[in-house]
Design a protein around this motif. Structure first.
Motif, mmCIF file in Angstrom:
data_model
loop_
_atom_site.group_PDB
_atom_site.id
_atom_site.type_symbol
_atom_site.label_atom_id
_atom_site.label_comp_id
_atom_site.label_asym_id
_atom_site.label_seq_id
_atom_site.Cartn_x
_atom_site.Cartn_y
_atom_site.Cartn_z
ATOM 1 N N LYS A 112 1.203 7.837 -19.667
ATOM 2 C CA LYS A 112 2.290 7.610 -18.700
ATOM 3 C C LYS A 112 1.728 6.965 -17.428
ATOM 4 O O LYS A 112 0.726 7.445 -16.880
ATOM 5 C CB LYS A 112 2.934 8.960 -18.381
ATOM 6 N N GLN A 113 2.390 5.910 -16.974
ATOM 7 C CA GLN A 113 1.983 5.245 -15.740
ATOM 8 C C GLN A 113 2.319 6.172 -14.571
ATOM 9 O O GLN A 113 3.484 6.564 -14.411
ATOM 10 C CB GLN A 113 2.726 3.924 -15.621
ATOM 11 N N ILE A 114 1.312 6.539 -13.754
ATOM 12 C CA ILE A 114 1.551 7.462 -12.641
ATOM 13 C C ILE A 114 1.608 6.692 -11.324
ATOM 14 O O ILE A 114 2.538 6.831 -10.529
ATOM 15 C CB ILE A 114 0.439 8.530 -12.552
ATOM 16 N N VAL A 115 0.570 5.900 -11.103
ATOM 17 C CA VAL A 115 0.490 5.138 -9.867
ATOM 18 C C VAL A 115 -0.388 3.932 -10.207
ATOM 19 O O VAL A 115 -1.589 4.060 -10.340
ATOM 20 C CB VAL A 115 -0.035 6.014 -8.700
ATOM 21 N N ASP A 116 0.235 2.797 -10.430
ATOM 22 C CA ASP A 116 -0.435 1.635 -11.021
ATOM 23 C C ASP A 116 -1.715 1.292 -10.250
ATOM 24 O O ASP A 116 -1.653 1.209 -9.027
ATOM 25 C CB ASP A 116 0.488 0.407 -10.989
ATOM 26 N N ALA B 89 -5.495 4.527 -6.311
ATOM 27 C CA ALA B 89 -4.976 3.366 -7.043
ATOM 28 C C ALA B 89 -5.292 2.074 -6.290
ATOM 29 O O ALA B 89 -5.651 1.061 -6.898
ATOM 30 C CB ALA B 89 -3.472 3.511 -7.250
ATOM 31 N N LEU B 90 -5.180 2.114 -4.960
ATOM 32 C CA LEU B 90 -5.538 0.942 -4.148
ATOM 33 C C LEU B 90 -7.018 0.607 -4.345
ATOM 34 O O LEU B 90 -7.402 -0.555 -4.450
ATOM 35 C CB LEU B 90 -5.274 1.216 -2.659
ATOM 36 N N VAL B 91 -7.854 1.665 -4.384
ATOM 37 C CA VAL B 91 -9.291 1.460 -4.596
ATOM 38 C C VAL B 91 -9.520 0.827 -5.976
ATOM 39 O O VAL B 91 -10.282 -0.137 -6.117
ATOM 40 C CB VAL B 91 -10.053 2.798 -4.473
ATOM 41 N N GLN C 238 -7.495 -0.935 -7.907
ATOM 42 C CA GLN C 238 -7.003 -2.318 -7.989
ATOM 43 C C GLN C 238 -8.005 -3.288 -7.361
ATOM 44 O O GLN C 238 -8.329 -4.337 -7.925
ATOM 45 C CB GLN C 238 -5.658 -2.398 -7.250
ATOM 46 N N GLY D 112 -2.136 7.408 -4.837
ATOM 47 C CA GLY D 112 -1.904 6.033 -4.397
ATOM 48 C C GLY D 112 -3.122 5.445 -3.709
ATOM 49 O O GLY D 112 -3.477 4.275 -3.914
ATOM 50 N N LEU E 37 2.486 6.528 0.985
ATOM 51 C CA LEU E 37 1.234 6.518 0.221
ATOM 52 C C LEU E 37 0.850 7.968 -0.084
ATOM 53 O O LEU E 37 1.094 8.866 0.719
ATOM 54 C CB LEU E 37 0.110 5.838 1.031
ATOM 55 N N THR E 38 0.278 8.195 -1.263
ATOM 56 C CA THR E 38 -0.156 9.535 -1.677
ATOM 57 C C THR E 38 -1.656 9.464 -1.963
ATOM 58 O O THR E 38 -2.242 8.379 -1.969
ATOM 59 C CB THR E 38 0.567 9.941 -2.969
#
Lengths: 386, 117
Positions: A198-202, A149-151, A153, A146, A142-143
């Motif tokens: 560009k998709q970086i971290v969905d 991104a979790l937040v 989603q 990332g 996880l970065t």
């Protein structure tokens, strides 16, 4: 508790400062703040410097004494580096505030600095990731992007919004950044540009993420009853708060709210007696588009679940209900990690002095929010012009 | 098939549960924590696909990371690698099955079989 007032400010541009070292940019920002305050450098009683990863990126540590000696500060003063990842600059400001309000010092220099663009992308990615709990969560791969991104989603799932709403933050901030000479990006983007990026971290794409940058910013803090001696435009610090969040995503009791921000804001509002509705202008920590959405709710400007729709509807533009990041924010200015918090304070001081390139009309009360780690630490400062 | 034998830490004094490693219990302060294996239904709470990784994971991208909740123990959540196969796409609320731990931590895979309702 004594009052604390900002009497001088300085900042380099944020971006790629080719050929300029960490020592040079920090020295320039500090000298600008000292000259702006009209003090003698020998008036300074302490120096706090926010920095995150100079050891890894430019192989330079012990940088508070280094910059103090570059400036030629007195030898009887404490010069201290503070680190809280992206919140390092905010923490430095708050420590200066504490020393003066507690009566230990009369005038304190606070600053933040980071030199990033001379290191490779790989080195930057690895260095930035060191702010995660590596033993527990970093090891999964996880970065920081990332984490946000979790937040994002979860936020879309809970509140029924789309990336169209969240990414409208990027369009607004990039538009604000056009007028700011300190911003790294000064070109507008459309919502279509962002959504096709560009998709970086969905689900986050290129423009949803702030760029790394070089930069330094500094402030001279002074006991309030002396401020008039030095400046015609004193900015009082009415409240300063710092909160602790979790160091991992999996420990967060609620993924769509950052506990450290809520706590820092609670302290700053309580100390100042100011309410969210009193605030005229905000600089908050938009390291990612979704971060601004969550921040503006955690700071009390919108109800939970309203932040993305509010940005989409234009409520956070200049002229809207509450102007957020008129500087362009981290998304336009870039994020020289340790400098960002001091840079945000600089931008709000310019607003409250009525001197900003992207001025919010008649701004009297401003709020500054800085966030570090994966929600681990946050500071909130509330400022008012006299 | 629910998830079986997920290693977690349990406080021997107050029965609080944690993701390993925890060096002291945040509830009662005890240092008497033990690894226990728990079973239950595990669901996706949130997820992302990492495309720009830390350098050490460069050869693994893209990879999916999810927060997985264990229904039987509220508050316990795992940051995990999740394997997806074929048409079965990762989504919030979908059930996953624990497949073990390694140097990357917990691993789950999307539950196969009947499509989710």
């Amino acid at each position: 508790m004594r009052g604390v007032t900002i009497i001088g400010i300085g900042s380099t541009p944020f971006g790629v400062l080719e050929g300029k070292s960490l020592k040079e940019i920090a020295t320039i920002a500090c000298l600008d703040a000292i000259n702006d305050a009209g003090i003698d450098k020998n008036d300074i009683d302490a120096f706090y410097l926010g920095n995150y990863i100079s050891g890894i990126l430019v192989n330079q540590e012990t940088i508070a004494p280094l910059i103090a000696n570059s400036l030629g500060l007195r030898k009887d003063i404490a010069c201290t580096k503070v680190e809280g990842a992206c919140c390092s600059g905010g923490i430095a400001c708050r420590h200066g505030f504490l020393l003066i309000s507690g009566g230990f010092c009369d005038i304190v220099l606070v600053a933040g600095v980071e030199k990033m663009t001379s290191a490779s992308t790989e080195k930057n990615t690895a260095a930035i990731a060191s702010g995660m709990d590596w033993e527990q969560e970093g090891k999964t791969g996880l970065t920081f992007p990332g984490f946000f991104a979790l937040v994002a989603q979860r936020y879309m799932y809970e509140y029924g919004c789309k990336m169209d709403h969240i990414s409208s933050v990027c369009v607004k901030n990039r538009s604000n950044g056009v007028k700011n000479p300190r911003a790294r990006f000064r070109k507008e983007v459309t919502l279509e540009d962002v959504l096709k990026g560009k998709q970086i971290v969905d689900p986050l794409r290129l423009h949803d993420c702030c760029p790394v940058s070089d930069g330094a910013a500094a402030l001279v803090l002074c006991r309030s009853d002396w401020a008039d001696k030095f400046t015609k435009k004193p900015i009082d610090i009415l409240g300063a708060g710092q909160g602790l969040g979790t160091s991992t995503a999996y420990e967060m009791p609620n993924l769509v709210s950052i506990g450290a921000t809520v706590e820092a804001a609670r302290q700053a509002y309580k100390m100042s007696g100011i309410k969210p509705g009193d605030v005229d202008v905000v600089e908050l920590h938009d390291c990612f588009s979704i971060a601004e959405v969550v921040d503006c709710e955690d700071l009390g400007f919108f109800e939970k679940g309203r932040g993305a729709f509010a940005a989409f509807d234009g409520e956070t533009r200049i002229g809207g209900k509450i102007p957020i990041n008129p500087s362009g924010g981290l998304l336009s200015k870039g994020h020289p990690v340790g400098a960002t918090g001091a840079g945000q304070m600089y931008e709000i001081c310019k607003q409250l002095r009525g001197e900003h390139e992207n001025q919010v009309k008649d701004a009297e009360i401003g709020l500054v929010h800085n966030l570090g780690g994966s929600g681990a630490v946050s500071t909130v400062h509330i400022l008012r012009r006299r | 098939m629910a998830s079986k034998n997920i290693p977690v830490m349990r406080c021997q004094k107050c029965n609080s549960y944690y993701v390993p490693v925890k060096y002291s219990c945040n509830s009662c302060g005890s240092r008497e924590l033990e690894i226990v294996k728990v079973d239950g239904t595990t669901l996706i709470y949130s997820h992302t696909t990492i495309r720009i990784p830390p350098e050490v994971y460069r050869d693994q991208v893209p990879y999916d990371i999810a927060l997985v909740i264990l229904q039987e123990i509220p508050g316990l959540m795992f940051t995990s690698r999740v394997m997806c196969s074929g048409e079965n796409k990762i989504e919030i609320g979908k059930e996953v099955v624990f497949t073990g731990t390694d140097e990357l931590g917990y691993r789950f895979e999307l539950k196969r079989g009947m499509p989710d309702v």
